[in-house]
Design a protein around this motif. Structure first.
Motif, short mmCIF file in Angstrom:
data_model
loop_
_atom_site.label_atom_id
_atom_site.label_comp_id
_atom_site.label_asym_id
_atom_site.label_seq_id
_atom_site.Cartn_x
_atom_site.Cartn_y
_atom_site.Cartn_z
N HIS A 40 -26.49 -44.97 -33.85
CA HIS A 40 -27.07 -43.65 -33.83
C HIS A 40 -28.54 -43.66 -33.44
O HIS A 40 -28.99 -42.82 -32.66
N LEU A 41 -29.26 -44.65 -33.97
CA LEU A 41 -30.70 -44.68 -33.70
C LEU A 41 -30.96 -44.86 -32.21
O LEU A 41 -31.85 -44.23 -31.63
N HIS A 95 -41.67 -35.75 -40.56
CA HIS A 95 -41.26 -36.79 -41.50
C HIS A 95 -41.55 -36.34 -42.94
O HIS A 95 -40.70 -36.43 -43.82
N THR A 96 -42.77 -35.84 -43.14
CA THR A 96 -43.14 -35.39 -44.49
C THR A 96 -42.22 -34.29 -44.97
O THR A 96 -41.74 -34.32 -46.11
N VAL A 97 -41.95 -33.32 -44.09
CA VAL A 97 -41.09 -32.21 -44.51
C VAL A 97 -39.70 -32.71 -44.88
O VAL A 97 -39.14 -32.32 -45.90
N VAL A 98 -39.18 -33.62 -44.06
CA VAL A 98 -37.83 -34.12 -44.35
C VAL A 98 -37.81 -34.88 -45.67
O VAL A 98 -36.88 -34.74 -46.47
N VAL A 99 -38.88 -35.65 -45.92
CA VAL A 99 -38.93 -36.37 -47.20
C VAL A 99 -39.02 -35.37 -48.35
O VAL A 99 -38.37 -35.52 -49.38
N LEU A 100 -39.83 -34.32 -48.15
CA LEU A 100 -39.94 -33.32 -49.21
C LEU A 100 -38.60 -32.63 -49.44
O LEU A 100 -38.29 -32.19 -50.53
N TYR A 101 -37.80 -32.54 -48.42
CA TYR A 101 -36.47 -31.95 -48.57
C TYR A 101 -35.53 -32.87 -49.34
O TYR A 101 -34.44 -32.47 -49.72
N GLY A 102 -35.94 -34.11 -49.54
CA GLY A 102 -35.13 -34.98 -50.37
C GLY A 102 -34.67 -36.25 -49.71
O GLY A 102 -33.90 -37.00 -50.30
N ALA A 103 -35.10 -36.54 -48.50
CA ALA A 103 -34.74 -37.82 -47.90
C ALA A 103 -35.40 -38.93 -48.70
O ALA A 103 -36.50 -38.74 -49.22
N PRO A 104 -34.74 -40.08 -48.80
CA PRO A 104 -35.34 -41.16 -49.57
C PRO A 104 -36.68 -41.57 -48.98
O PRO A 104 -36.85 -41.60 -47.76
N LEU A 105 -37.61 -41.90 -49.84
CA LEU A 105 -38.98 -42.13 -49.40
C LEU A 105 -39.09 -43.44 -48.63
O LEU A 105 -39.65 -43.49 -47.54
N ILE A 106 -38.55 -44.51 -49.20
CA ILE A 106 -38.75 -45.83 -48.62
C ILE A 106 -37.48 -46.34 -47.96
O ILE A 106 -37.51 -46.89 -46.87
N GLU A 107 -36.37 -46.09 -48.61
CA GLU A 107 -35.13 -46.78 -48.25
C GLU A 107 -34.77 -46.64 -46.77
O GLU A 107 -34.60 -47.62 -46.07
N ALA A 109 -36.56 -45.11 -44.27
CA ALA A 109 -37.74 -44.50 -43.65
C ALA A 109 -37.59 -44.49 -42.14
O ALA A 109 -37.98 -43.53 -41.48
N LEU A 110 -37.00 -45.56 -41.59
CA LEU A 110 -36.86 -45.64 -40.13
C LEU A 110 -35.98 -44.52 -39.61
O LEU A 110 -36.32 -43.84 -38.64
N GLU A 111 -34.86 -44.30 -40.28
CA GLU A 111 -33.94 -43.25 -39.86
C GLU A 111 -34.64 -41.89 -39.94
O GLU A 111 -34.54 -41.08 -39.02
N THR A 112 -35.35 -41.67 -41.05
CA THR A 112 -36.04 -40.40 -41.21
C THR A 112 -37.06 -40.20 -40.11
O THR A 112 -37.17 -39.13 -39.52
N PHE A 113 -37.80 -41.28 -39.82
CA PHE A 113 -38.83 -41.13 -38.80
C PHE A 113 -38.22 -40.89 -37.43
O PHE A 113 -38.74 -40.12 -36.64
N SER A 114 -37.07 -41.53 -37.19
CA SER A 114 -36.40 -41.30 -35.90
C SER A 114 -36.00 -39.84 -35.77
O SER A 114 -36.15 -39.24 -34.69
N LEU A 115 -35.50 -39.28 -36.86
CA LEU A 115 -35.15 -37.86 -36.84
C LEU A 115 -36.39 -37.03 -36.54
O LEU A 115 -36.35 -36.08 -35.76
N ALA A 116 -37.51 -37.43 -37.18
CA ALA A 116 -38.76 -36.69 -36.95
C ALA A 116 -39.15 -36.77 -35.49
O ALA A 116 -39.59 -35.77 -34.89
N VAL A 117 -38.97 -37.95 -34.89
CA VAL A 117 -39.31 -38.11 -33.47
C VAL A 117 -38.43 -37.20 -32.63
O VAL A 117 -38.91 -36.52 -31.71
#
Lengths: 219, 969
Positions: A40-41, A95-107, A109-117
């Motif tokens: 996916h990434l 990225h911050t917004v997605v984390v605030l929505y409940g995405a795991p902070l550390i676990e 992070a790469l996936e979350t940041f990719s989504l942010a990108v």
């Protein structure tokens, strides 16, 4: 009224949509076992990269970007630098917004940041292309009755569609179906992508049907 | 008849509570119970059937076993013994199962797979209904007919060691006992050592007949780390050793000529893959049942264990010990156990079991004669009589034994049919009561919806055409129609029906009420309809609504409310409801953030990158940007509030993992509660208490301030006394006390603050019509509530309370007031926050997360009324605090909009009744869903409880508004 613009817009959007399609299909030829869920990434990067490149190229060719006041190289470079900075800041913001929505902070992070990108390349990049690195203009466009041209309206529609798509994409996450597309962040990025494509179709169509009612006040 | 919105809303809510109560009564099946409250007696037993001559003996056959040892291992899963890893986990047991004289079965436990109902099932043989669990969280003595009582009455001496639920269920039944509390789930060695330490001496003695051991350690390990943890194997090996010890002791004691012993190894329930239990998944339901006795045939190899019901153990044990089977037992005797007895005894045992089941069938079903099992039993009984006659005549031919075997088969079939008919009876719904309840609720909801334009108008009064409805002809016709329907349904109903069993007066009141509601509904609808577009503009957000335009926030609020209601149809979304609320709340914060940005950036566009900067909860403001520093700071604070709220919520949600799918993930709460982080927890607790004081004291009178400070100190010392936190000048060495004194100390201050608040409220109403005094009184009541909640909350949950107060303060100051949100919008936001905070504090839609230990704070022993009150308060602390804050906020806003309180009350009622009404329909539709008992029913109880609480809050609103009107006039 804006037949010319609408035609340009439709063709631009067709090009972008085609590029998204290509970005999904072409890597399958080169990369072994490429699939939207499985790798996916990779898909995310391929799509974001393509969309970025194609939008920049298309909008530059069309010349929608507001004309620069100065033509010195230094000024252009500073604009380029500011654009890159905004792009990066916007990634961080998403990225911050997605984390605030409940995405795991550390676990993951790469996936979350990719989504942010991905989200950035679908939304912020377009703003940068159409409006330039000018926050005031952004605020104007995204406040009520702030659109001043067809392109502004188009921007509003696509950005809203993308964000809402990503938002809706989060719905199936709590379901216990154990499907491959429920893995973080597949459903959200797919939702954003679908929203973006919908926006691409919807924006010219909406403007076409409302072209009689649309009036813009000049600056 | 004109009534004010708040009165109207409270009335509707109260009647809805009645409707839901009726629905619940129909929904939760009443356990099958014999109509006699007496218990089975030996003298009541039927005679052995014999055709022709008079019945000869009504005695029981000789008992099969002299001594019984029941070793119950909590949460023992079937595959721990019979599975592939069973040889590794419990080698001795496996050896006995494969080679020894033993019978092994997979016993199916019925949901809810929780210890207490399972113990009840094992001892009474009945299947406790879901409602039983809720009603008996406190587990008072078991009054139903049960095995233990029968054994005690028959003079058996019973010894018990283990979970003290047994001791509470059977007080004075045991000759000797030592109960272990399962209070500290983190302890899994001490609980079992407490049981095992008695074992050696007890096994040496001869003065007992039944020994019951209930081991809790395995269950605790499951809760801590799941069924695949490394702790499981040593624990199971320990259990295996204990079984070996008991078995060898029993073998050595065995004497020639006397009756053999019986050793039972069983589990009360299994554990799921995450280590919890309560639901109806396969690993939770399947438990092993191993019966070991020299009376059984020796095995030659591993056989696949047969499947029995857990309740089948009860009649088997009763018959094996020569006791009457308890009255409400739906189990059937396990035929394998009787194999080695004579054919006559076997038939006799089956006959006794069949007789007991047929009696129960007669009591619980009106048309029991049509039941196939009952007919079969009759036939078998007759055949049995014939066989007895031949047998007594001394016939010993092959024919006789063949005939006996045929009778045996007939009996077994009859038992199976009767048992399944009885079990099915438990799953039957009382549809008539359910539908009646539903109709009530829906009529009320429709009236509530139709009244929306009036209730949210400037007058905030609803015109109910009660008199005209009562005097109209359709009303009387409807009454007649409904009454005749009622008679028709009740006379033709097959199963028992609660609504039919009500007295005529009550039923007629209900019928009249329902038809009046219907008439009012119709007349309101006709009044509304000619207005055409008005019916569409019933958005709760646009009260005056000359033009129908919704802002993004309104769309979100509406869509969120509707979306949440729809999401309740899916079991996953019910299990993970907290995710829905967190998601909606985050979106709400972003929408509010957008509103704030719009307000402050429309006029003056500052070139700073606002968005990026303010996602971080930085509260520092840019000085010198504007000449008016105050406006500037206010602007930045307002801008910072939504991101800060978002961050706050994100932190709070990581405090307690709830739900089902991700409940096993480590969370901050666990981290804080582990013993090595006690220091951190203490500091956090102290910090939170100080913050609570600072946030609450602002608007209190000085008396309340002092009381609050002392009360919060008391909270800390209570936590220190219980052992949750460290006390600076108290060194360890003190034993843990229950902290009763400290808790009572806090209660005194809570009462004091509530008293001051009430006094202020009364004074503002009667003596001086002072608005300030009144809002102070309200706030004092609120702060009393906060103090009470801070006492009840676990130490690691205090940040939730802090966050709640902090967000309330900030939002009230910078958002709700400044952005001029109307009462309806504010109410919806309060409601959403309240729901989210319900889950922040660790609740879920599962009964298991209700913290019952709260009921014991400040009490020496269990007292029902305060315990229930405290538990409910603790569970619903989040929604209650937000609702109370809503009252305070809206009545302080009175000068801006005098009807705000009425609007708020109405919106709250609507917000609560929509999901509640939708949910009962969903539950009715999904009543045969696989998860109905494990997921949907607990949620139904939560919903009803919440509705009840909201009705209470609305009444409080009501009194507040009454005060207004009287003080104004």
């Amino acid at each position: 009224m804006w037949d010319h613009e609408i035609r340009a817009m439709a063709s631009t959007h067709a090009v972008i949509a085609a590029s998204v399609f290509m970005a999904t299909v072409v890597p399958a030829v080169f990369v072994q076992g490429f699939s939207v869920y499985g790798t996916h990434l990779l898909w995310l990067y391929s799509v974001s990269g393509t969309v970025t490149a194609v939008s920049v190229a298309v909008f530059w060719l069309l010349g929608i970007t507001p004309p620069t006041k100065k033509h010195t190289l230094g000024y252009k470079l500073s604009r380029l630098f500011r654009s890159c900075l905004y792009f990066f800041l916007s990634c961080l913001f998403f990225h911050t917004v997605v984390v605030l929505y409940g995405a795991p902070l550390i676990e993951s992070a790469l996936e979350t940041f990719s989504l942010a990108v991905l989200l950035t390349s679908l939304t912020t990049l377009r703003c940068l292309c159409v409006l330039g690195p000018n926050v005031q203009a952004w605020i104007r466009v995204f406040s009520r009755h702030g659109a001043m041209s067809v392109w502004d309206t188009c921007l509003q529609i696509t950005v809203t569609c993308t964000v809402v798509g990503a938002w809706v994409g989060a719905f199936p996450l709590p379901l216990d179906w154990d499907r491959p597309w429920q893995v973080w962040p597949v459903s959200c990025s797919l939702g954003a992508m679908i929203g973006f494509l919908t926006g691409l179709v919807a924006a010219p169509a909406w403007i076409h049907y409302h072209r009689k009612q649309l009036t813009y006040k000049c600056k | 008849m004109k009534v004010r919105s708040s009165v109207f809303a409270s009335f509707i809510l109260i009647f809805e509570v009645v409707g839901i109560a009726l629905f619940l009564r129909g929904f939760f099946p009443v356990p099958v119970k014999s109509s006699f409250s007496s218990k089975s007696k030996l003298s009541d037993l039927p005679a052995e059937p014999l055709t022709g001559s008079s019945p000869n003996s009504s005695r029981l056959p000789h008992p099969l076993f002299k001594r019984v040892v029941i070793m119950l291992v909590d949460a023992l899963r079937e595959d721990f013994v019979f599975g592939s890893s069973g040889r590794m986990y419990m080698p001795y047991t496996r050896h006995v199962v494969e080679r020894g004289s033993a019978h092994s079965f997979v016993a199916k436990a019925r949901p809810p797979t929780v210890t207490m109902p399972r113990i009840k099932a094992l001892t009474t043989g009945s299947i406790p209904g879901f409602i039983d669990v809720v009603m008996n969280l406190n587990s008072p003595a078991l009054l139903e007919d049960n095995l233990i009582w029968q054994a005690k009455t028959a003079g058996k001496r019973i010894v018990f060691y283990g979970d003290d639920t047994w001791v509470r269920l059977f007080p004075k039944h045991f000759m000797e006992y030592d109960g272990t509390t399962s209070f500290f789930v983190s302890d899994y060695t001490e609980v079992d050592n407490n049981v095992t330490r008695h074992l050696d001496s007890t096994l040496k003695r001869d003065d007992w007949d039944i020994l019951i051991l209930h081991y809790l350690g395995l269950d605790h390990i499951g809760h801590i780390s799941g069924p695949h943890s490394s702790l499981i194997q040593p624990k199971l090996l320990e259990m295996d050793d204990i079984l070996k010890k008991i078995h060898s002791a029993l073998i050595s004691k065995e004497a020639e000529g006397s009756l053999p012993y019986l050793l039972v190894l069983c589990g009360d329930h299994g554990m799921s893959e995450t280590g919890s239990h309560g639901g109806s998944s396969e690993p939770e339901v399947n438990t092993p049942l191993v019966l070991i006795s020299p009376a059984f045939k020796r095995k030659v190899g591993m056989e696949k264990p047969g499947v029995v019901e857990q309740v089948d153990l009860t009649p088997t044990l009763a018959l094996g010990l020569g006791l009457p089977i308890s009255q409400n037992s739906v189990g059937r005797v396990i035929p394998g156990v009787l194999e080695e007895t004579s054919l006559r005894d076997q038939l006799r045992f089956l006959h006794l079991n069949g007789h007991q089941l047929s009696c129960l069938l007669k009591d619980s079903m009106p048309n029991y004669e049509k039941e196939a099992g009952f007919e079969q039993f009759r036939v078998a009984e007759k055949a049995h009589g014939n066989w007895m006659k031949l047998y007594l005549e001394g016939n010993t031919s092959e024919v006789l034994s063949n005939m006996g075997k045929k009778v045996l088969k007939q009996y077994l079939e009859a038992l199976a049919a009767m048992s399944s008919a009885l079990s099915k009876q438990l799953g039957k719904y009382d549809m008539y009561s359910m539908i009646a309840g539903m109709v009530f609720v829906f009529q009320l909801l429709l009236i509530l919806l139709l009244a929306m334009p009036e209730a949210l108008s400037g007058a905030a009064a609803v015109d109910l055409p009660v008199l005209s409805a009562l005097l109209s002809l359709p009303f009387y016709l409807l009454c007649l129609l409904l009454a005749s329907v009622h008679v028709l349904v009740c006379t033709s109903a097959e199963s028992s029906c609660y609504f039919c069993s009500l007295s005529w007066g009550l039923v007629f009141t209900a019928v009249a009420f329902s038809s009046a509601m219907f008439c009012i509904l119709v007349s309101m609808a006709t009044r509304r309809f000619p207005l055409g577009p008005k019916i569409h503009s019933k958005s709760p957000l646009r009260s005056s609504g000359s033009e129908w335009s919704l802002s993004e926030l309104d769309v979100l609020l509406l869509a969120g409310t509707i979306g949440h209601t729809l999401s309740l149809a899916s079991s996953s979304f019910v299990e993970e409801e907290h995710q829905t609320w967190y998601f909606l709340l985050s979106t709400l914060c972003l929408a509010v953030f957008q509103d704030v940005c719009r307000k402050y950036f429309r006029e003056q566009r500052s070139p700073v990158e606002e968005e990026e900067e303010h996602i971080l909860p930085s509260k520092d403001c840019h000085p010198s940007a504007h000449p008016k520093a105050e406006i500037c700071s206010e602007k930045w604070l307002a801008l910072a509030t939504p991101p800060f709220t978002l961050a706050c919520c994100r932190l709070l949600r990581s405090l307690n993992q709830t739900g089902v799918q991700w409940a096993h993930l480590p969370d901050v709460g666990h981290w804080l509660n582990s013993s090595e982080h006690k220091m951190v927890l203490s500091l956090l607790t102290a910090f939170c208490l100080v913050l609570i004081y600072l946030l609450v004291q602002r608007r209190c009178s000085w008396v309340s301030k002092v009381a609050l400070a002392l009360g919060l100190l008391g909270v800390y010392s209570y936590r220190a006394a219980v052992g949750n936190v460290l006390f600076p000048w108290q060194h360890s060495g003190h034993t843990m006390s229950k902290g009763t004194v400290e808790a009572r100390f806090v209660y005194v201050f809570v009462l004091g603050i509530l008293f001051t608040g009430t006094k202020d409220l009364l004074r503002s109403q009667i003596i001086t019509a002072d608005v300030k005094l009144k809002s102070r009184g309200l706030w004092e009541i609120y702060s009393g509530l906060v103090l009470l909640v801070s006492l009840l909350f676990r130490a690691h949950n205090l940040p939730v309370l802090c966050g709640c107060l902090l967000i309330q303060t900030l939002m009230a100051q910078f958002i709700w007031k400044k952005l001029h949100y109307d009462a309806a919008q504010t109410t919806i936001m309060h409601y959403w926050f309240g729901q989210a905070f319900f889950y922040f504090q660790g609740n879920s839609n599962n009964i298991a997360t209700v913290d019952i230990s709260v009921g014991f704070i400040g009490l020496e022993s269990y007292v029902e009324a305060p315990a229930i009150f405290l538990t409910a308060l603790n569970t619903y602390a989040g929604p209650l605090l937000w609702a109370c804050h809503l009252v305070c906020y809206l009545s302080s806003e009175r000068d801006r909009s005098p009807v705000a309180v009425g609007h708020g009350c109405y919106c709250l009622a609507l917000l609560r009744s929509v999901p509640a009404a939708a949910y009962i329909v969903l539950v009715t539709v999904l009543r045969y869903h696989l998860f109905i008992w494990s997921v949907f029913s607990p949620k139904l109880l939560y919903e009803s409880m919440h509705l009840l609480l909201t009705a209470g809050v609305c009444l409080f609103f009501n009194t507040m508004e009454q005060n207004h009107s009287s003080s104004r006039s």
